[in-house]
Design a protein around this motif. Structure first.
Motif, short mmCIF file in Angstrom:
data_model
loop_
_atom_site.label_atom_id
_atom_site.label_comp_id
_atom_site.label_asym_id
_atom_site.label_seq_id
_atom_site.Cartn_x
_atom_site.Cartn_y
_atom_site.Cartn_z
N GLN A 1 7.55 -4.45 6.38
CA GLN A 1 7.60 -3.10 6.91
C GLN A 1 9.04 -2.37 7.14
O GLN A 1 9.36 -2.18 8.37
CB GLN A 1 6.85 -3.09 8.21
CG GLN A 1 6.37 -1.65 8.81
CD GLN A 1 5.57 -1.07 7.96
OE1 GLN A 1 4.90 -1.38 7.07
NE2 GLN A 1 5.25 0.30 8.54
N HIS B 1 7.15 5.09 5.01
CA HIS B 1 6.18 4.00 4.83
C HIS B 1 4.74 4.57 4.62
O HIS B 1 3.90 3.98 4.75
CB HIS B 1 5.90 2.88 5.95
CG HIS B 1 7.51 2.76 6.51
ND1 HIS B 1 8.27 2.08 5.72
CD2 HIS B 1 7.92 2.89 7.61
CE1 HIS B 1 9.47 2.06 6.53
NE2 HIS B 1 9.13 2.52 7.79
N ASN C 1 0.32 -4.29 7.97
CA ASN C 1 1.27 -3.89 9.20
C ASN C 1 0.33 -3.39 10.10
O ASN C 1 -0.90 -2.94 10.00
CB ASN C 1 2.18 -2.75 8.39
CG ASN C 1 1.49 -1.50 8.01
OD1 ASN C 1 1.09 -0.64 8.68
ND2 ASN C 1 1.21 -1.22 6.82
#
Length: 755
Positions: free
Chosen positions: A512, A683, A710
């Motif tokens: 991440q 992201h 995540n």
């Protein structure tokens, strides 16, 4: 392996092989040239091996991994002793391995199999207390996740390693914590607890008279495990090529067997009884070391070496090595084939059996005190060199000196430590004296090793050998053709150092976080963001980015371009700065003190920091880097630099965590953002990648740098829908692993690591 590489299903692959074998049998039978051994046995062996592999790789329906992504209540049995670790941010981590028996989901109890890694965290300063023992019932609730790899070339496959050990999921205990129910346990459980009590006896005896760091290192040398070891010590041992001494390996087993053989020689005991006694010593030590798979492998490999020397049956030991490896793969666990410790153990043992005798013969004029350890070191290193290079890109030139000068000292520590624990159980005061001496001897060995590690060229970085080069290497080694090795090394060096004429842009899987590595035609390296983990529970720079740079034969970094100071974008920079020269670091507008804190280094090392300005252009080896936007005010993701990398007609837009408001501001200011490849902002969060901005970029390809499973729900579905409207080919590091773009300035090719 073949099925994974070529995309065949297991059944199709096996049926295809059977069909080919059947056709060959019919053909050769008609030609009256049929020979059963040459035709059927190898094919049958391959089919059985493939079937066994696919059976081991396929998990049952009730395996715990099938419940990943759910919030569940798990109950099971504690498999191993609990591990407590102090993380870089001073958090205390409790790590348990649980053999799952049952889960509770939506109020329903469901039987389950498999094992999980269960973790819990405690704030600094508060004692972490856990009373559970092996065999106790452990229960906890939380969100179940699958283990994940950083999918980059040369990275160790931790998922397969865990799967080979039966571990298929992970969980962090929720706010209700971990429940422990003490159980009496069966006979086997009681035995494992007894073994663990012996290990605790050693640990407590050592920590009572020496520093925690010395105790941790000596305990690791005795029984394995890196818990509490000084990271600098590990690095120094890696540099000199003796890091294997910090975990139970074949050399430990060989050392114990050799000590046993020496004592038996003094007592004039026969070879048969010597071997039996050595076997008993290794068998006992294997239990004390925890009966881990890698320990069992080391014990078997050590026994082979011992058999070759004690019984003088080197030719038989060669056959036993092959038989042992095949037995472990076919009967015990086929997935061990992908385990780095198995690969290195097998290769190093093969080197000791096949190469060491010839090397020792060639050194016959040298004193035995030098020739014996030197020949063993060279034999093991030569046989395992392609594996070491693939994973570590480092060869130790000081390993012979370290094995001759340092290893005997550390071996004395191991023998003395094992005896010290026995003495401490009988006469505690005498045990303390022994362990004080142990600490002093270990300190001397560690200091000597530090001197060797700091010698010029103590270890050298080497280019990666590909699969084809590795095969050629072993063919040349088997047939004793050194000229082929020389040609191979020369060719590899030329191939790595010659200008390619292309630019590579590699979006590295850092979980991440963001990280893109740009390699110019003459191998100059530019890095855009460096990844990192929030709260610094894991050093992505040291464990992921630096190894990848070495895999690509990067030796120095020209410029690091950072979008902003957040840990998931800048946290890996500190490790890069410590590991290799960095000419310049371009940052956003945050203060230097914030970068120093995230890098984990002193501000005095940040003299080469340069705050980027909108409109700045950097030209490096034909590659142009433009700062399209560099706000100097704001907080959080609002202060994210935007870079565009240009080579010929091909452009890459690096957006960091750019928010929609800044995207709109850039469009209002008529900033040209059109690019061939877009690194999707934040992201894949819905705070970024507005529809108008995506239309203005109009990318042919888009990359989302995002961590598997995540906690933020990235990438968001609405963002994926907006990206679909652009007709851009989408890549994700959580699915595709490393995404490599290669361009000559006109054409663009893409390949992913996780094919």
């Amino acid at each position: 392996m073949a099925a994974d590489r070529f995309g065949f299903s297991a059944k199709i692959l096996i049926l295809g092989i059977v069909a080919i074998v059947a056709a060959a049998i019919i053909f050769t039978w008609r030609q009256k040239k049929f020979e059963f051994r040459q035709m059927v046995l190898p094919a049958l062996f391959f089919v059985l091996g493939a079937a066994r592999f696919f059976a081991a790789d396929t998990l049952p329906e009730n395996d715990i991994s099938n419940f990943a992504g759910q919030n569940i209540f798990v109950s099971g049995e504690l498999r191993d002793a609990p591990q407590i670790k102090i993380l870089p941010n001073d958090l205390q981590q409790l790590r348990l391995i649980i053999n799952v028996k049952e889960i509770k989901s939506d109020g329903e109890k469901i039987p389950a199999t498999g094992a999980i890694i269960l973790t819990s965290y405690q704030k600094p300063g508060e004692p972490l207390i856990f009373s559970g023992k092996i065999g106790d019932k452990i229960s906890a609730s939380g969100n179940l996740k699958l283990p994940t790899n950083y999918k980059n070339p040369g990275q160790i496959d931790t998922v397969t390693r865990l799967k080979a050990d039966g571990i298929t999921a992970r969980m962090s205990a929720g706010k209700n914590g971990i429940e422990v129910e003490h159980l009496p346990g069966n006979l086997w459980t009681k035995f494992l607890r007894f073994v663990n009590d012996i290990r605790d006896h050693y640990k407590n005896s050592m920590t009572g008279v020496m520093s925690n760091e010395d105790a941790a290192a000596i305990f690791a040398m005795l029984f394995g495990g890196y818990e509490g070891i000084n990271p600098e010590l590990v690095t120094e041992f890696q540099t000199t090529g003796i890091v294997h001494i910090l975990s139970v390996s074949g050399s430990h087993m060989s050392l114990l067997a050799a000590a046993t053989a020496y004592i038996c020689l003094l007592l004039k005991i026969s070879k048969g009884k010597t071997f039996a006694l050595g076997f008993l010593v290794i068998f006992t030590y294997t239990f004390l070391s925890g009966l881990q798979p890698q320990v069992i492998r080391s014990a078997i490999m050590g026994l082979l070496i011992f058999a070759a020397t004690a019984l003088n049956v080197e030719s038989m030991s060669r056959r036993l090595l092959t038989l042992t490896a095949l037995t472990m793969l076919l009967l015990f666990q086929p997935l061990l084939l992908f385990d780095i410790s198995f690969q290195l153990s097998f290769a190093a043992t093969a080197g000791l059996i096949y190469l060491t005798p010839d090397l020792r013969l060639s050194m016959h004029r040298l004193p035995k005190i030098f020739s014996y350890p030197a020949s063993m070191t060279l034999g093991a290193q030569i046989a395992s060199l392609p594996i070491i290079i693939w994973y570590f890109n480092q060869v130790s030139l000081s390993s012979i000196l370290s094995n001759v000068l340092v290893l005997p000292i550390l071996e004395l520590v191991i023998i003395g430590g094992l005896l010290g624990g026995i003495v401490a159980a009988i006469i505690p005061f005498a045990g303390k004296i022994i362990f004080v001496a142990e600490s002093l001897i270990f300190g001397a060995g560690a200091e000597l090793n530090r001197l060797l590690a700091n010698l010029p060229a103590s270890s050298v970085q080497v280019p990666t050998l590909g699969l084809a080069a590795g095969i050629i290497y072993y063919i040349a080694l088997i047939f004793r053709r050194p000229e082929i090795l020389i040609v191979l090394l020369i060719f590899s060096a030329i191939n790595f150092f010659k200008p390619s004429g292309n630019v590579e842009v590699n979006f590295v899987d850092v979980g991440q976080g963001d990280c893109a590595v740009v390699l110019t035609p003459h191998k100059k390296c530019l890095i855009f963001d460096t990844g990192g983990v929030r709260e610094k529970v894991f050093d992505v720079g040291d464990r992921v980015v630096v190894p990848y740079l070495k895999h690509e034969n990067v030796r120095e970094v020209d410029t690091i371009f950072l979008t902003h100071v957040h840990e998931d974008h800048s946290g890996g920079a500190g490790a890069i700065i410590k590991e290799m020269p960095v000419r310049e670091i371009v940052t956003a507008g945050e203060p230097k003190s914030e970068y120093a804190a995230v890098f984990g280094i002193s501000e005095k090392f940040l003299n080469n920091l340069h705050t980027g300005k909108t409109g700045e252009i950097f030209k490096i080896d034909g590659v142009e880097v433009q700062i399209l936007y560099a706000p100097n005010v704001g907080t959080g993701n609002e202060i994210s630099n935007v870079y565009r990398v240009k080579y010929g007609e091909i452009t890459f837009l690096i957006t960091g965590d750019l928010v929609k408001e800044i995207e709109t501001d850039m469009l209002n200011k008529k900033i040209d953002v059109k690019s061939t490849v877009l690194k999707v902002g934040h992201h894949g969060s819905d705070t970024s990648s507005g529809e108008e901005f995506l239309k203005a970029v109009n990318p042919k390809c888009a990359v989302i740098c995002v961590g598997a499973g995540n906690n933020f729900g990235h990438p968001r579905q609405e963002v994926l829908e907006r990206l679909k409207k652009t007709d851009a080919k989408l890549y994700r590091t959580d699915i595709d692993g490393l995404v490599k773009f290669r361009t000559n300035g006109k054409n663009l090719t893409v390949e992913t690591f996780d094919k």
